[in-house]
Design a protein around this motif. Structure first.
Motif, PDB file in Angstrom:
ATOM      1  N   ALA A   1       0.937  -1.218   0.090  1.00 14.30           N
ATOM      2  CA  ALA A   1      -0.105   0.011  -0.016  1.00 14.30           C
ATOM      3  C   ALA A   1       0.816   1.257  -0.037  1.00 14.30           C
ATOM      4  N   PHE A   2       0.224   2.098  -0.626  1.00 15.87           N
ATOM      5  CA  PHE A   2       1.160   3.649  -0.620  1.00 15.87           C
ATOM      6  C   PHE A   2       0.066   4.731  -0.847  1.00 15.87           C
ATOM      7  N   SER A   3       0.002   5.438   0.200  1.00 12.86           N
ATOM      8  CA  SER A   3      -1.030   6.552  -0.040  1.00 12.86           C
ATOM      9  C   SER A   3      -0.166   7.804   0.667  1.00 12.86           C
ATOM     10  N   VAL A   4      -0.978   9.031   0.159  1.00 10.63           N
ATOM     11  CA  VAL A   4      -0.385  10.466   0.740  1.00 10.63           C
ATOM     12  C   VAL A   4      -1.723  11.230   0.819  1.00 10.63           C
ATOM     13  N   GLU A   5      -1.489  12.100   1.929  1.00 12.17           N
ATOM     14  CA  GLU A   5      -2.469  13.195   2.256  1.00 12.17           C
ATOM     15  C   GLU A   5      -1.792  14.343   2.175  1.00 12.17           C
ATOM     16  N   LEU A   6      -2.290  15.355   1.561  1.00 13.36           N
ATOM     17  CA  LEU A   6      -1.466  16.567   1.207  1.00 13.36           C
ATOM     18  C   LEU A   6      -2.471  17.793   1.503  1.00 13.36           C
ATOM     19  N   GLN A   7      -1.625  18.889   1.955  1.00 15.35           N
ATOM     20  CA  GLN A   7      -2.344  20.157   2.059  1.00 15.35           C
ATOM     21  C   GLN A   7      -1.560  21.175   1.152  1.00 15.35           C
ATOM     22  N   LEU A   8      -2.237  21.922   0.164  1.00 12.90           N
ATOM     23  CA  LEU A   8      -1.361  22.740  -0.932  1.00 12.90           C
ATOM     24  C   LEU A   8      -1.903  24.079  -0.549  1.00 12.90           C
ATOM     25  N   GLU A   9      -0.840  25.041  -0.367  1.00 12.74           N
ATOM     26  CA  GLU A   9      -1.315  26.526  -0.233  1.00 12.74           C
ATOM     27  C   GLU A   9      -0.215  27.259  -0.800  1.00 12.74           C
ATOM     28  N   HIS A  10      -0.755  28.527  -1.324  1.00  9.38           N
ATOM     29  CA  HIS A  10      -0.010  29.490  -2.025  1.00  9.38           C
ATOM     30  C   HIS A  10       0.946  30.331  -0.866  1.00  9.38           C
ATOM     31  N   GLU A  11       2.110  30.493  -1.209  1.00  6.32           N
ATOM     32  CA  GLU A  11       2.930  31.382  -0.483  1.00  6.32           C
ATOM     33  C   GLU A  11       3.385  32.597  -1.365  1.00  6.32           C
ATOM     34  N   ARG A  12       4.008  33.444  -0.391  1.00  5.01           N
ATOM     35  CA  ARG A  12       4.465  34.729  -1.141  1.00  5.01           C
ATOM     36  C   ARG A  12       5.702  34.374  -2.253  1.00  5.01           C
ATOM     37  N   GLY A  13       5.685  35.323  -3.151  1.00  5.94           N
ATOM     38  CA  GLY A  13       6.539  34.653  -4.233  1.00  5.94           C
ATOM     39  C   GLY A  13       6.233  33.912  -5.310  1.00  5.94           C
ATOM     40  N   GLY A  14       4.898  33.584  -5.333  1.00 10.70           N
ATOM     41  CA  GLY A  14       4.420  32.803  -6.391  1.00 10.70           C
ATOM     42  C   GLY A  14       4.590  31.051  -6.226  1.00 10.70           C
ATOM     43  N   THR A  15       4.907  30.813  -5.132  1.00  7.56           N
ATOM     44  CA  THR A  15       5.397  29.407  -4.857  1.00  7.56           C
ATOM     45  C   THR A  15       4.228  28.642  -4.172  1.00  7.56           C
ATOM     46  N   ILE A  16       4.097  27.507  -4.206  1.00 10.02           N
ATOM     47  CA  ILE A  16       3.169  26.834  -3.579  1.00 10.02           C
ATOM     48  C   ILE A  16       3.583  25.630  -2.570  1.00 10.02           C
ATOM     49  N   ARG A  17       3.100  25.785  -1.507  1.00 13.47           N
ATOM     50  CA  ARG A  17       3.749  24.763  -0.248  1.00 13.47           C
ATOM     51  C   ARG A  17       2.985  23.638  -0.240  1.00 13.47           C
TER      52      ARG A  17
END
Length: 177
Positions: free
Chosen positions: A49-65
């Protein structure tokens, strides 16, 4: 002649615009075929099994964390007995996704940076790489121990009789006066 893009065992792509101003929660689970392909790539007997749970959010400078948790059930070979060793892998994920055209920095203290092309974000490959780095490099079956080194009597006697090598820095011992 250009080389074709490699086939990714675990490909998960998001369009850049899929992460709105409020961010995005994303969960993915690998299929049995993807798990088998990753196990082959990592040269281990199995990934169940392989799974991921992620939270993606915009950062200053145009990047995404991209932060979250990676979980896997894997089988590796014991480094002593070669018996199969089942292991649960849980690893925190922390990635910075760069906008198209921006090059990654070499900041060893910061999160891994993922370059993007053509307005799409390929997260599957970096997540597969995170899994490979989270695997135990020396898995051992319960109770597995390395055998003691067995030197024969002649080697023991030769080692005991060998003169000690002189220290090449002994001449410097007196120092400056």
């Amino acid at each position: 002649m250009t080389t074709p893009d490699p086939v990714l065992e675990f490909s998960r792509t998001l369009p850049w615009g899929a992460i709105g101003p409020e961010g995005r929660r994303q969960a993915w689970t690998a299929t049995p075929a993807e798990c088998a392909a990753l196990a082959k790539r990592f040269d281990i007997p199995a990934i169940h099994a392989f799974s991921v749970e992620l939270q993606l959010e915009h950062e200053r400078g145009g990047t995404i964390r991209c932060r979250g948790q990676l979980k896997a059930q894997v089988v590796q070979s014991c480094v002593v007995t070669l018996e199969p060793v089942e292991q649960a892998v849980e690893e925190a994920v922390d990635l910075r996704i760069l906008p198209p055209g921006r090059d990654a920095t070499d900041d060893p203290e910061g999160p891994d940076e993922i370059e993007t092309e053509r307005g799409s974000i390929e997260l599957g490959e970096p997540l597969a790489e995170q899994l490979s780095l989270a695997l135990d490099p020396y898995p051992r079956a319960p109770g597995a121990v390395l055998p003691e080194a067995d030197l024969d009597d002649e080697e023991d006697a030769a080692a005991a009789e060998a003169p000690a090598r002189p220290n090449p820095f002994a001449v410097l011992k007196g120092g400056k006066k």
